[in-house]
Design an enzyme around this catalytic site. Structure first.
Site, PDB file in Angstrom:
ATOM      1  N   SER A 144      15.145 -18.268 -23.039  1.00  0.00           N
ATOM      2  CA  SER A 144      15.676 -19.825 -23.329  1.00  0.00           C
ATOM      3  C   SER A 144      16.520 -19.863 -24.828  1.00  0.00           C
ATOM      4  CB  SER A 144      14.702 -20.716 -23.291  1.00  0.00           C
ATOM      5  OG  SER A 144      13.646 -20.361 -24.466  1.00  0.00           O
ATOM      6  N   SER A 172      11.775 -15.362 -23.999  1.00  0.00           N
ATOM      7  CA  SER A 172      12.793 -16.010 -24.651  1.00  0.00           C
ATOM      8  C   SER A 172      13.833 -15.657 -25.823  1.00  0.00           C
ATOM      9  CB  SER A 172      12.245 -17.703 -24.787  1.00  0.00           C
ATOM     10  OG  SER A 172      12.420 -18.265 -23.626  1.00  0.00           O
ATOM     11  N   LYS A 176      16.741 -22.188 -33.748  1.00  0.00           N
ATOM     12  CA  LYS A 176      16.630 -22.539 -32.414  1.00  0.00           C
ATOM     13  C   LYS A 176      16.075 -24.003 -32.427  1.00  0.00           C
ATOM     14  CE  LYS A 176      14.346 -21.687 -27.955  1.00  0.00           C
ATOM     15  NZ  LYS A 176      13.347 -20.543 -27.212  1.00  0.00           N
TER      16      LYS A 176
END
Ligand SMILES: NC(=O)C[C@H](N)C(=O)O
Length: 483
Positions: free
Chosen positions: A151, A175, A76
């Site tokens: 996210s 997330s 990420k």
């Protein structure tokens, strides 16, 4: 080759069925071909990946061994990666090349993982749809007109579309679990303090936790094993020994006490998801689990409490992005004040600015007692509810999300509608507990996730249950058309 799981790839590399350079080149090509329609990567680190793969093959030829040696993954884009852009999905950090590796990244490099690139996310991890990224929305491979959740939307999509076998994600209020649920993959948010936050760009420091996203619980176990553990560079990282997650996967579930919190099945839950959860519970019963209704009475207060605490911490954490030290600086500032104001106004997107304002307000003199302090009290009540529940049951099961993936743009103008999608995930963060999402079926072609929550440091129990469930179901093996 792309249908292989992380552990398949690990075994094939050990058996020398193919080399790390071969699988790495193959996946890089696949990303090139397929990612333009998904937008799950912000940066593809082709050269770095090939160098790391070559080095891994050399280490193997010298007799070195690690399950993850030569295995390709992606991070990420809020984990700092040395010499690679680490944008956090923001214009603010579009020009930021991290000078060091996050502990998680370094641990995975040490294990021998190959970094294919950095995945897309909601700006500064603030969002549940991946629409707030400066680099554009990520598309859900099950229906590219829909969001993948957020996210860690890019991390989940890259795994779901078989661009990479596993990725890292972070979870502040859901997330990892929410995008895993919406894209049909498996993700685990570990206990707060299990995985080092050093080098993970901070959003809400008392809630943030890194973890793996993969297709199976087995793969999450492999990756978490290498990510977890004490780090002197993170004062909130715990020294608790890391158990062998892999060894526990095959334990039988006979007599396992599963709690169903009645508050998680009320108004707002899509009836198709409710019935899939019901079927999954029956499957767990067939595996030997005993099911019991429990209560988490203060769960209704979780969203208001989270959306005070998280923005409050964010407003403080994000004050470092001032145009002077990191990232974006506006053109031709008139004076210092103008530089701060314009750099922050131009560098942050609308959702980030909203949260900074909410958080600053909640922390300001006169309002602190009314909002922040109250939210912290609710946080304690939620934790107490869990502690009580875990006196009665070994694990809690619930839906991961109230709805399947929605259309891109559908909730864009209504932040609260998006916040409500976190209703089942944020309690784990407020209490600091480990929680996992696994695929449990489809609602009209869209993946649905089931969530498991366990007491502190019982990640092994979650992985074991999910693995046993995945031995008797094949939801996690379904592939979106075209991938
Ligand atoms: N970061 C997260 O865990 C996502 C959550 N929906 C939030 O916007 O805060």
């Amino acid at each position: 080759m792309h249908q292989l799981t992380l552990s398949d790839i690990s075994k094939a590399l050990i058996a020398k069925e193919f080399s790390s350079v071969e699988i790495t080149s193959y996946l890089l090509e696949r990303i090139k071909q397929l990612d333009p329609q998904l937008n799950s990567f912000i940066t593809v680190t082709e050269q770095l990946a090939l160098e790391q793969a070559k080095a891994a093959d050399e280490r193997r030829a010298q007799g070195k061994y690690h399950e993850l040696l030569g295995v390709p993954i992606a991070h990420k884009d809020l984990f700092c990666t040395e010499g690679v852009r680490t944008s956090c999905g923001s214009k603010m950090l579009d020009n930021f090349f991290a000078p060091y590796n996050a502990t998680v990244v370094q641990k995975l490099i040490n294990a021998g993982c190959v970094t294919l690139g950095k995945t897309n996310l909601d700006e500064f991890a603030m969002g549940s749809s991946n629409e707030s990224s400066y680099y554009g929305a990520v598309k859900n491979p099950w229906d590219t007109s829909r969001v993948p959740g957020g996210s860690s939307g890019g991390s989940a999509v890259a795994v779901a579309a078989r661009l990479v076998p596993a990725t890292t994600g972070t979870d502040t209020g859901g997330s990892i679990r929410q995008p895993a649920a919406l894209t049909g993959v498996t993700g685990i948010k570990p206990t707060y303090g299990r995985v080092s936050r050093w080098g993970m760009i901070a959003y809400a420091s008392s809630l943030d936790q890194g973890g793996p996203i993969a297709r199976t619980a087995e793969d999450c176990a492999l990756l978490l094993q290498a990510m977890a553990g004490f780090d002197p560079k993170d004062s909130t990282c715990m020294s608790e020994a890391v158990p062998d997650y892999y060894a526990d996967l095959d334990k039988k579930l006979t007599g396992l006490k599963v709690g169903l919190p009645k508050e998680f099945f009320g108004a707002g839950l899509d009836s198709r998801i409710a019935s899939l959860v019901d079927t999954a519970v029956k499957e767990l019963e067939k595996l030997g689990a005993v099911v019991k209704e429990i209560s988490l009475a203060n769960m209704e207060q979780a969203i208001p409490a989270y959306y005070v605490i998280a923005p409050a911490e964010a407003s403080s954490n994000l004050s470092r992005f001032d145009g002077a030290r990191f990232g974006y600086r506006c053109e031709n500032p008139k004076d210092l004040q103008d530089m701060y104001t314009r750099s922050r106004t131009e560098g942050f997107g609308a959702e980030v600015r909203r949260r900074i304002m909410v958080g600053t307000y909640a922390l300001s003199a006169g309002y602190y007692d009314a909002y922040y302090l109250q939210a912290q009290k609710i946080r304690r009540l939620i934790k107490n509810d869990f502690m009580q529940a875990f006196n009665e049951v070994d694990v809690i099961f619930s839906p991961t999300t109230p709805n399947p993936a929605w259309k891109i743009g559908e909730k864009a103008g209504d932040p609260v509608a998006q916040y409500l999608e976190d209703v089942y995930t944020i309690t784990a963060n407020l209490a600091g507990l480990p929680a996992l999402s696994m695929p449990i079926g489809f609602a009209d072609g869209l993946p649905v996730g089931g969530q498991l929550l366990a007491p502190y440091f019982e990640e092994g129990r979650l992985l074991n249950i999910a693995h046993q469930y995945q031995q008797v179901t094949d939801w996690h093996r379904q592939v979106p058309t075209g991938f």
